[in-house]
Design a protein around this motif. Sequence first.
Motif, short mmCIF file in Angstrom:
data_model
loop_
_atom_site.label_atom_id
_atom_site.label_comp_id
_atom_site.label_asym_id
_atom_site.label_seq_id
_atom_site.Cartn_x
_atom_site.Cartn_y
_atom_site.Cartn_z
N LEU A 19 39.18 42.34 43.28
CA LEU A 19 38.90 43.73 43.66
C LEU A 19 40.11 44.43 44.27
O LEU A 19 40.08 45.64 44.50
N ARG A 20 41.17 43.67 44.51
CA ARG A 20 42.41 44.27 45.04
C ARG A 20 43.47 44.40 43.94
O ARG A 20 44.61 44.77 44.24
N GLN A 21 43.09 44.09 42.71
CA GLN A 21 44.07 44.08 41.62
C GLN A 21 43.73 45.16 40.60
O GLN A 21 42.57 45.31 40.20
N ARG A 22 44.76 45.86 40.14
CA ARG A 22 44.53 47.00 39.25
C ARG A 22 43.92 46.57 37.92
O ARG A 22 43.16 47.33 37.32
N ARG A 23 44.23 45.38 37.44
CA ARG A 23 43.70 44.96 36.14
C ARG A 23 42.18 44.79 36.18
O ARG A 23 41.54 44.79 35.14
N PHE A 24 41.58 44.66 37.39
CA PHE A 24 40.14 44.42 37.47
C PHE A 24 39.40 45.51 38.25
O PHE A 24 38.34 45.96 37.83
N ALA A 25 39.93 45.92 39.40
CA ALA A 25 39.18 46.80 40.32
C ALA A 25 38.74 48.12 39.68
O ALA A 25 37.56 48.48 39.76
N PHE A 205 42.46 54.78 35.99
CA PHE A 205 43.37 53.79 36.58
C PHE A 205 43.28 52.42 35.89
O PHE A 205 44.01 51.51 36.26
N VAL A 206 42.39 52.28 34.91
CA VAL A 206 42.29 51.00 34.19
C VAL A 206 43.53 50.85 33.31
O VAL A 206 43.86 51.75 32.54
N PRO A 207 44.26 49.72 33.41
CA PRO A 207 45.47 49.55 32.59
C PRO A 207 45.13 49.40 31.11
O PRO A 207 44.00 49.07 30.74
N ARG A 208 46.12 49.63 30.27
CA ARG A 208 45.92 49.55 28.83
C ARG A 208 45.56 48.12 28.42
O ARG A 208 46.08 47.15 28.95
N ALA A 209 44.67 48.03 27.43
CA ALA A 209 44.30 46.74 26.83
C ALA A 209 44.39 46.94 25.32
O ALA A 209 43.52 47.57 24.72
N PRO A 210 45.45 46.43 24.69
CA PRO A 210 45.72 46.75 23.28
C PRO A 210 44.58 46.37 22.35
O PRO A 210 43.79 45.46 22.62
N ALA A 211 44.52 47.07 21.22
CA ALA A 211 43.55 46.75 20.18
C ALA A 211 43.81 45.36 19.65
O ALA A 211 44.97 44.93 19.53
N THR A 212 42.75 44.62 19.33
CA THR A 212 42.91 43.25 18.83
C THR A 212 42.89 43.18 17.30
O THR A 212 43.32 42.19 16.73
#
Length: 642
Positions: A19-25, A205-212
Amino acid sequence: MTPGSAAPAHGEPDQFALLRQRRFAPFFWTQFAGAANDNLFKFAFTVMVTYQLSVSWLPPSMAGIVIGALFILPFLLFSATSGQLTDKYEKTAMMRLVKNLEIGIMALAAWAFMVASVPVLLACVFLMGLHSTLFGPVKFAYLPQVLDERELTGGNGMVEMGTFVAILLGNVVGGLLVAIPQVGHASVAIACVALALLGRVVVQFVPRAPATDPDLAINWNPVSETWRNLRLAHGNIVVFRSMLGISWMWFFGAVFLSNFPAFAKEVLHGDEHVASLLLVVFSVGIGIGSLLCEKLSRRHVEIGLVPLGAIGMTVFAVDLYFASRGLPPHAGHTVGSFVAQPAHWRVMADLALLALFAGLYSVPMYALIQLRCAPTHRARIIAANNILNALFMIASAGVAAALLQAGFSIPQMFLIVGLANAVVAFYIFMLVPEYLLRFVAWVLSRLVYRYRVTGDDRIPTAGPAVLVANHVSFVDAVLLMAASPRPIRFVMDHRIFRVPLLGWVFRLAKAIPIAPQQEDPAAYQRAFDEAAQVLREGDLLGIFPEGGITRDGQLQPFKGGIMKILAQAHADGLQVPVLPMALTNLWGSYFSRIEKDGAMVRPFRRGVFNRVGLNVGHALPAPQVTPEQLHQRVGALLQAPG
């Protein structure tokens, strides 16, 4: 490890650190706001048409059923399409699109609340179902892109916990706001739009998650695409049967959740606030169970918790039947008078523990599906899972209605579903023995021994590898299973298959029996052929190169079978890493051969909860491996602290 994800800190942060990390929070709070908004809107609307409006074509008794059905319908119609969109496009862009859609839907719903337009609100229920249908595959496909295997169970547990808390808060707040005299409808309208806007702000604020799978051609036919997705899932039988297991959990849970109001009124003699209390207890139980998964799994995807969860679900569903029998009649309990009765605490405990074990059951299954699916079609598999979930929930409503029509009481229905859960769970575990094997390994490593593993992050989560360990006891293979995030196929002395119970476990694990070449040349060669096939399929192979269990506690010389295995792998075009491992402090335990009269004759000679361990070394490239060097590495690991 996936690009862009931070290295997990082993032994330190737990799941709350996410919860303190941008990739998840930001993702977590986006999901939380969406789930809360769904339920605030639906519950407020249900209360409005049940208590406040008189609509001839939508009687109060049918309002909840119609609203629930309209919300689920998009899952059946559009899940296949949403799975394709999620695989084809960047996931953060998909999340933002869904949140933009939510703002539009809630703006329309706000107007409909203000003018009390039931048809428009029903249309908004359908559209919010579409919103959730689009978000579902994104949610479960995003996590394995940004979390590694050691974080996946904790991340799923946090999301599951957050979802149920959001559902609970949404229902409570929706019910409270809509009941405010004169301004109730306006308050709900403002709250729905505010939550939609909050979700849109956070998702930015959710970081990019590339298309698979960016080259995927979309098939817009939901029927043919659903069938194709189910066939795709069926290609990995463990994943497909795990989907069936999750769908059964939704069937099971829907029976309880949908009957809380009637159970509270007719059986517990309570008012509507007692029904809300039952929902609170159930939600808290699910949340605690979901959070416990990471602790009990030691930061792995531990599917051994699934049988434990199934056992608890059955035990407490059955006890709920007995706890709710013969309760004294009452004119109508308030929450205060309800909790003042000791008999009611047993009912609440059963519901809380039933829900807790449901959390232990579901979270590892979700994590397993995410881990075992190919990234290129992970979202489509999750979409197929959502379709199955919806179908099972619809079937649950039908079965519950049929049982009630047949004259069964609500407690009797809970009993029937609890017993059916035992049958279904046993059937699934027989079809997928990996669940039972992991359960046996989990019990042995936590309830029989105090088992500490050092360096387990060195065990590869993908691709073939050979695991080489010393052989100290009859349960060495089971302990190695407990340390590995993936199944291991072991090459084992054929005589160990004659040991009662353990022989059954190893046959269930598809262990490969090997006999000395002089004794049975055919069995000897067959073992090496099967070992080569295991590596060709990209799986883990476990061997004990001493050739048998030590009889004096000392590390014996290593035989040359490892070289034959690596030579065949090289001929197959594979460069397979070899991981040395050392099992520590097992000599002298019940399952070792320290006793003169044979192993397993004095169960408590070392007491209970013996301290044992496993030290995992760094992998060696196949060209550098020799039996002597492996012997030296394992010997050094035996002396290492751990």
